[in-house]
Design a protein around this motif. Structure first.
Motif, short mmCIF file in Angstrom:
data_model
loop_
_atom_site.label_atom_id
_atom_site.label_comp_id
_atom_site.label_asym_id
_atom_site.label_seq_id
_atom_site.Cartn_x
_atom_site.Cartn_y
_atom_site.Cartn_z
N ARG A 88 -13.67 66.67 -50.01
CA ARG A 88 -13.75 66.33 -48.59
C ARG A 88 -15.01 66.90 -47.96
N ALA A 89 -15.42 68.08 -48.41
CA ALA A 89 -16.65 68.70 -47.89
C ALA A 89 -17.87 67.85 -48.24
N VAL A 90 -17.88 67.32 -49.48
CA VAL A 90 -18.98 66.44 -49.89
C VAL A 90 -18.99 65.17 -49.04
N LEU A 91 -17.81 64.60 -48.83
CA LEU A 91 -17.71 63.39 -48.00
C LEU A 91 -18.14 63.69 -46.56
N LYS A 92 -17.74 64.84 -46.06
CA LYS A 92 -18.10 65.21 -44.69
C LYS A 92 -19.60 65.35 -44.52
N SER A 93 -20.30 65.73 -45.59
CA SER A 93 -21.75 65.90 -45.51
C SER A 93 -22.48 64.58 -45.30
N VAL A 94 -21.78 63.46 -45.59
CA VAL A 94 -22.37 62.14 -45.30
C VAL A 94 -21.60 61.45 -44.17
N MET A 95 -20.94 62.27 -43.33
CA MET A 95 -20.27 61.80 -42.11
C MET A 95 -19.02 60.97 -42.37
N VAL A 96 -18.32 61.23 -43.48
CA VAL A 96 -17.06 60.55 -43.79
C VAL A 96 -15.96 61.62 -43.84
N GLU A 97 -15.00 61.53 -42.92
CA GLU A 97 -13.99 62.58 -42.83
C GLU A 97 -12.55 62.09 -43.05
N ASP A 98 -12.36 60.80 -43.19
CA ASP A 98 -10.99 60.27 -43.27
C ASP A 98 -10.75 59.46 -44.53
N PHE A 99 -11.53 59.72 -45.57
CA PHE A 99 -11.45 58.90 -46.78
C PHE A 99 -10.23 59.26 -47.63
N ILE A 100 -9.96 60.55 -47.77
CA ILE A 100 -8.86 61.03 -48.61
C ILE A 100 -7.69 61.44 -47.73
N VAL A 101 -6.50 60.94 -48.03
CA VAL A 101 -5.30 61.33 -47.29
C VAL A 101 -4.31 62.02 -48.23
N THR A 102 -3.51 62.89 -47.64
CA THR A 102 -2.53 63.65 -48.41
C THR A 102 -1.21 62.90 -48.50
N VAL A 103 -0.66 62.83 -49.69
CA VAL A 103 0.69 62.33 -49.88
C VAL A 103 1.54 63.56 -50.19
N ARG A 104 2.14 64.09 -49.15
CA ARG A 104 2.75 65.42 -49.24
C ARG A 104 3.76 65.51 -50.39
N GLY A 105 3.56 66.55 -51.19
CA GLY A 105 4.47 66.79 -52.31
C GLY A 105 4.12 66.04 -53.58
N PHE A 106 3.13 65.13 -53.52
CA PHE A 106 2.80 64.31 -54.69
C PHE A 106 1.33 64.39 -55.09
N GLY A 107 0.43 64.28 -54.11
CA GLY A 107 -0.98 64.27 -54.46
C GLY A 107 -1.82 63.70 -53.34
N TYR A 108 -2.80 62.88 -53.72
CA TYR A 108 -3.76 62.35 -52.75
C TYR A 108 -4.09 60.90 -53.09
N LYS A 109 -4.58 60.19 -52.08
CA LYS A 109 -5.03 58.82 -52.29
C LYS A 109 -6.09 58.47 -51.26
N VAL A 110 -6.73 57.33 -51.47
CA VAL A 110 -7.71 56.84 -50.50
C VAL A 110 -6.97 56.25 -49.31
N SER A 111 -7.45 56.55 -48.10
CA SER A 111 -6.82 56.04 -46.88
C SER A 111 -6.82 54.51 -46.88
N SER A 112 -5.77 53.93 -46.31
CA SER A 112 -5.69 52.47 -46.20
C SER A 112 -6.74 51.90 -45.26
N LYS A 113 -7.39 52.79 -44.49
CA LYS A 113 -8.48 52.34 -43.62
C LYS A 113 -9.72 51.94 -44.42
#
Length: 245
Positions: A88-113
């Motif tokens: 997320r820090a790498v993504l934030k460095s290019v002005m992208v802050e909402d790419f990865i979303v948390t699936v609580r208790g399971f892992g992570y995925k790309v946001s549907s946006k």
């Protein structure tokens, strides 16, 4: 495939991962991804955008890229949290802050946006196809209403009594395009928007099978109101579709 580009469906912002160069680009900025585990994790997310990346998946990615002793006493969830934070820090460095979303208790995925660029284009095409068919049905309903007799009953109600084949054909067309659209957009988080769309489509269906009733209206006034009200419903359908990811 030398690069993968995702598009944000709300803002139209693009983010690109250059696979061979290990470079992430967005908003006129680019960053070289130095951490091998972060790069491998971003590759996983970019190439499997519809899949959940579990804690164990991330743990395996990190151990493969680092060493079998890297954070060896840490559970996968701790490793995953650390490397998602770095990603997320790498993504934030290019002005992208909402790419990865948390699936609580399971892992992570790309946001549907965010959608792969080609899928984003198909998504827009699906919406346009649906609206084109809905608009065509409305135009056919209006044209039919202007060519048939407006019935007046003893209660003062005015309405159209269509031939059965016309009403059934309009129902079939609406049923086909609506359920095709519904299947395409059924997803967690879309339920409120789909219910909003269903409400508008249900109202439109009543007009398409000519169940619209006027009270003490002349034939000309009934036809005028019928046409205008269909245009209002069409605008409402467009607004409901615009809210869908």
């Amino acid at each position: 495939m030398s690069q993968i580009t995702f598009k944000n469906v709300e803002t139209s912002k693009l983010v690109t991962l250059e696979l061979n160069l290990k470079i992430l680009k967005s908003s006129g900025r680019e960053v070289f991804i130095q951490d091998a585990a972060v790069y491998a994790l971003l590759c996983q997310l970019f190439t499997q955008n519809t899949s959940l990346t579990s804690y164990s998946d991330i743990g395996s990615i990190v151990r493969d890229q680092k060493s079998s002793f890297h954070m060896e006493d840490s559970p996968d969830s701790i490793i995953a949290n650390k490397y998602i934070f770095k990603s997320r820090a790498v993504l934030k460095s290019v002005m992208v802050e909402d790419f990865i979303v948390t699936v609580r208790g399971f892992g992570y995925k790309v946001s549907s946006k965010w959608l792969p660029l080609l899928e984003s284009e198909r998504d827009e095409q699906n919406k346009n196809t649906f609206l084109k068919e809905i608009t065509a049905i409305i135009e056919d309903c209006t044209a039919y209403s202007e060519t048939v007799e407006i019935t007046q009953d003893q209660s003062g109600f005015s309405y159209i009594k269509p031939d059965q084949e016309t009403a059934l054909e309009h129902f079939r067309r609406m049923n086909d395009c609506y359920h095709s659209f519904l299947n395409r957009y059924s997803a967690p988080g879309n339920s409120a928007e789909l219910l909003e769309l269903r409400e508008k489509i249900t109202k439109l269906l009543l007009y398409a099978v000519y169940w619209r009733v006027g009270d003490s209206l002349t034939a000309e006034k009934f036809q005028s109101d019928y046409k205008n009200e269909l245009q209002i419903i069409l605008r409402q359908v467009k607004q409901a579709i615009a809210l869908l990811d």
